[in-house]
Write a protein that holds these residues in place. Structure first.
Motif, PDB file in Angstrom:
ATOM      1  N   TRP A 134     -18.190  43.232 -90.978  1.00 45.65           N
ATOM      2  CA  TRP A 134     -18.255  42.411 -92.188  1.00 45.65           C
ATOM      3  C   TRP A 134     -16.937  42.509 -92.940  1.00 45.65           C
ATOM      4  N   HIS A 135     -16.687  41.522 -93.772  1.00 49.77           N
ATOM      5  CA  HIS A 135     -15.428  41.466 -94.514  1.00 49.77           C
ATOM      6  C   HIS A 135     -15.539  42.286 -95.792  1.00 49.77           C
TER       7      HIS A 135
ATOM      8  N   GLN B 138     -22.927  59.036 -87.365  1.00 48.54           N
ATOM      9  CA  GLN B 138     -24.060  59.918 -87.627  1.00 48.54           C
ATOM     10  C   GLN B 138     -25.024  59.339 -88.655  1.00 48.54           C
ATOM     11  N   GLY B 139     -24.562  58.430 -89.474  1.00 48.73           N
ATOM     12  CA  GLY B 139     -25.427  57.864 -90.504  1.00 48.73           C
ATOM     13  C   GLY B 139     -25.005  56.465 -90.858  1.00 48.73           C
ATOM     14  N   SER B 140     -25.820  55.779 -91.647  1.00 50.07           N
ATOM     15  CA  SER B 140     -25.570  54.376 -91.920  1.00 50.07           C
ATOM     16  C   SER B 140     -24.370  54.156 -92.819  1.00 50.07           C
ATOM     17  N   GLU B 141     -23.822  55.211 -93.414  1.00 49.66           N
ATOM     18  CA  GLU B 141     -22.683  55.040 -94.300  1.00 49.66           C
ATOM     19  C   GLU B 141     -21.367  55.398 -93.637  1.00 49.66           C
ATOM     20  N   HIS B 142     -21.384  55.742 -92.339  1.00 50.55           N
ATOM     21  CA  HIS B 142     -20.142  56.068 -91.644  1.00 50.55           C
ATOM     22  C   HIS B 142     -19.521  54.764 -91.181  1.00 50.55           C
ATOM     23  N   LEU B 143     -18.465  54.319 -91.869  1.00 48.88           N
ATOM     24  CA  LEU B 143     -17.880  53.023 -91.607  1.00 48.88           C
ATOM     25  C   LEU B 143     -16.485  53.186 -91.045  1.00 48.88           C
ATOM     26  N   LEU B 144     -16.085  52.238 -90.209  1.00 49.30           N
ATOM     27  CA  LEU B 144     -14.750  52.244 -89.630  1.00 49.30           C
ATOM     28  C   LEU B 144     -14.013  50.994 -90.053  1.00 49.30           C
ATOM     29  N   ARG B 145     -12.727  51.161 -90.386  1.00 46.44           N
ATOM     30  CA  ARG B 145     -11.862  50.009 -90.558  1.00 46.44           C
ATOM     31  C   ARG B 145     -10.746  50.155 -89.548  1.00 46.44           C
ATOM     32  N   GLU B 146     -10.505  49.110 -88.774  1.00 44.65           N
ATOM     33  CA  GLU B 146      -9.526  49.194 -87.706  1.00 44.65           C
ATOM     34  C   GLU B 146      -8.456  48.127 -87.879  1.00 44.65           C
ATOM     35  N   PRO B 147      -7.194  48.417 -87.469  1.00 49.27           N
ATOM     36  CA  PRO B 147      -6.174  47.368 -87.444  1.00 49.27           C
ATOM     37  C   PRO B 147      -6.491  46.355 -86.366  1.00 49.27           C
ATOM     38  N   ALA B 148      -5.930  45.160 -86.506  1.00 43.56           N
ATOM     39  CA  ALA B 148      -6.173  44.122 -85.508  1.00 43.56           C
ATOM     40  C   ALA B 148      -5.669  44.584 -84.146  1.00 43.56           C
ATOM     41  N   LEU B 149      -6.407  44.209 -83.087  1.00 45.58           N
ATOM     42  CA  LEU B 149      -6.027  44.599 -81.738  1.00 45.58           C
ATOM     43  C   LEU B 149      -5.209  43.492 -81.095  1.00 45.58           C
ATOM     44  N   HIS B 150      -4.248  43.886 -80.257  1.00 52.34           N
ATOM     45  CA  HIS B 150      -3.493  42.900 -79.497  1.00 52.34           C
ATOM     46  C   HIS B 150      -4.309  42.489 -78.283  1.00 52.34           C
TER      47      HIS B 150
ATOM     48  N   CYS C 114      -9.137  51.163 -79.788  1.00 50.85           N
ATOM     49  CA  CYS C 114      -8.148  51.486 -80.800  1.00 50.85           C
ATOM     50  C   CYS C 114      -8.742  52.551 -81.690  1.00 50.85           C
ATOM     51  N   PRO C 115      -7.992  53.577 -82.043  1.00 50.98           N
ATOM     52  CA  PRO C 115      -8.532  54.601 -82.932  1.00 50.98           C
ATOM     53  C   PRO C 115      -8.945  54.013 -84.266  1.00 50.98           C
ATOM     54  N   GLY C 116     -10.090  54.448 -84.781  1.00 52.34           N
ATOM     55  CA  GLY C 116     -10.552  53.968 -86.079  1.00 52.34           C
ATOM     56  C   GLY C 116      -9.992  54.797 -87.207  1.00 52.34           C
ATOM     57  N   MET C 117      -9.993  54.220 -88.399  1.00 49.37           N
ATOM     58  CA  MET C 117      -9.558  54.919 -89.594  1.00 49.37           C
ATOM     59  C   MET C 117     -10.714  54.962 -90.568  1.00 49.37           C
ATOM     60  N   ASP C 118     -10.956  56.124 -91.174  1.00 49.17           N
ATOM     61  CA  ASP C 118     -12.054  56.224 -92.115  1.00 49.17           C
ATOM     62  C   ASP C 118     -11.813  55.316 -93.305  1.00 49.17           C
TER      63      ASP C 118
ATOM     64  N   SER D 280     -20.201  42.687 -79.208  1.00 44.96           N
ATOM     65  CA  SER D 280     -19.318  43.644 -78.546  1.00 44.96           C
ATOM     66  C   SER D 280     -17.847  43.404 -78.873  1.00 44.96           C
ATOM     67  N   TRP D 281     -17.574  42.616 -79.921  1.00 41.18           N
ATOM     68  CA  TRP D 281     -16.194  42.364 -80.311  1.00 41.18           C
ATOM     69  C   TRP D 281     -15.507  43.645 -80.770  1.00 41.18           C
ATOM     70  N   HIS D 282     -14.183  43.711 -80.555  1.00 35.18           N
ATOM     71  CA  HIS D 282     -13.386  44.794 -81.104  1.00 35.18           C
ATOM     72  C   HIS D 282     -13.211  44.582 -82.606  1.00 35.18           C
ATOM     73  N   GLY D 283     -12.509  45.519 -83.265  1.00 36.32           N
ATOM     74  CA  GLY D 283     -12.288  45.407 -84.698  1.00 36.32           C
ATOM     75  C   GLY D 283     -11.569  44.124 -85.063  1.00 36.32           C
ATOM     76  N   MET D 284     -11.996  43.489 -86.152  1.00 35.65           N
ATOM     77  CA  MET D 284     -11.471  42.187 -86.535  1.00 35.65           C
ATOM     78  C   MET D 284     -10.214  42.255 -87.392  1.00 35.65           C
ATOM     79  N   GLY D 285      -9.849  43.435 -87.885  1.00 32.13           N
ATOM     80  CA  GLY D 285      -8.627  43.519 -88.673  1.00 32.13           C
ATOM     81  C   GLY D 285      -8.758  44.460 -89.854  1.00 32.13           C
ATOM     82  N   GLN D 286      -7.655  44.601 -90.591  1.00 38.57           N
ATOM     83  CA  GLN D 286      -7.581  45.568 -91.683  1.00 38.57           C
ATOM     84  C   GLN D 286      -8.560  45.276 -92.815  1.00 38.57           C
TER      85      GLN D 286
END
Length: 339
Positions: free
Chosen positions: A280-281, A316-328, A334-338, A153-159
């Motif tokens: 994942w990195h 919607q599918g296994s290829e929909h990935l999110l990259r998020e900036p690090a959270l404070h 935090c809004p995700g970025m495609d 349940s961790w938030h996004g780990m970074g860019q």
């Protein structure tokens, strides 16, 4: 130094020694003997005219030059890995690869049995190892190639990290069937008067529960008589007492399997679901084996959202990935970025 005269494998050895702080462990990681690894370190020292690593009580400690070198070396290795693994095929039927997954006590109990069962059929020689650690340690380990995947349940780990939503979890209450509270619906008043078990694994489960209780202005007001770091034995404790256990529904249902005399009730509070993700990195984003592992997790555990997320796009599918900036610290979303 002429780069054309340098064995690029030496940089792999440099990075392995830097991460493990040990010549022996670096050799084990790379499938080399200790003597071969020591010889490679000697060649590196000759090339750079610097000891690079000095033996101390804490292991092979990097010199200032080694500290300056590690960032560009790891960046270069990441680019080489991405170039090599572009389109690399992973043969699940023949591979004996070891996958290391950061997952907490709950995840190991409720997710790993299904994963191992599916993997035995699809990849009979593949091996798995789970690691229970904090998010900062998981992030560092994935950057240095010591972990393949983090699930929880961790938030996004970074860019430099990708993430993918798997499912959402809610909190429920487990109690003994002989508990008077099991005779009907569980009210908030009865819940607050009862005695409780606080299950606090190293993940963020209890933090999520405390946030939920805090929003209802009841955090710290429960009468907790037992705080448990592990799930082992919890079902027996609940069955033989009047204690209530509030935990994610998948764990509670797992604890109820094979044990009679337990009852489940909804938590009598407005509950925000926990979003369970895999992360994942970018260094292994294109790796065929890691992609196979991610897709297996997704196929086994992906489920529609319990309620629409406010800031996170629906997967919607296994290829929909999110990259998020690090959270404070303290941020909940935090809004995700495609990608």
């Amino acid at each position: 130094m002429n780069i054309h005269n340098v064995d690029l494998n030496l940089f792999l050895i440099f990075q392995a020694i830097y991460v493990t702080r040990s010549v022996t462990l670096a050799g084990d990681r790379l499938g080399m003997t200790q003597s071969a690894t020591s010889n490679a370190l000697k060649r590196l020292r000759d090339r750079f005219s610097d000891p690079l690593f000095v033996r101390t009580t804490e292991g092979m400690t990097p010199t200032p030059l080694a500290e300056r070198l590690v960032t560009p070396i790891e960046a270069g290795l990441t680019q080489f890995s991405q170039a090599f693994n572009q389109g690399c095929h992973f043969d699940a039927q023949t591979s004996d690869r070891l996958f290391r997954i950061a997952i907490n006590d709950i995840g190991q109990m409720v997710m790993m049995p299904r994963l191992l069962s599916a993997a035995k059929r699809l990849a009979p020689h593949v091996r798995f190892e789970t690691v229970d650690c904090q998010m900062t340690d998981a992030r560092s380990s994935m950057v240095h190639g010591q972990l393949d995947l983090a699930v929880g349940s961790w938030h996004g780990m970074g860019q430099t990290f990708y993430q993918q939503r798997l499912f959402e979890e809610t909190f429920v209450v487990l109690m003994s069937g002989s508990n008077p509270l099991a005779r009907g619906e569980l009210s908030l008043e009865a819940y607050m008067k009862a005695h409780h078990i606080a299950y606090r694994p190293s993940g963020e489960t209890e933090t999520g529960l405390e946030r939920t209780l805090g929003r209802a202005s009841v955090n710290g007001k429960r009468h907790v008589v037992f705080s448990a770091a592990h799930s082992l034995g919890l079902s027996a404790i609940v069955a033989s007492s009047d204690l209530l256990l509030t935990s994610p529904s998948m764990l509670v249902r797992s604890l109820m399997e094979g044990r009679a005399g337990l009852e489940l009730r909804p938590l009598p509070l407005a509950v925000s679901p926990l979003v369970i993700r895999q992360q994942w990195h970018e260094r292994i984003h294109l790796d065929g084996g890691n992609r196979w592992l991610r897709e297996l997790f997704f196929s086994l555990f992906h489920a529609p959202a319990i309620q629409p997320a406010k800031t996170e796009p629906r997967v919607q599918g296994s290829e929909h990935l999110l990259r998020e900036p690090a959270l404070h610290d303290g941020e909940d979303d935090c809004p995700g970025m495609d990608a």
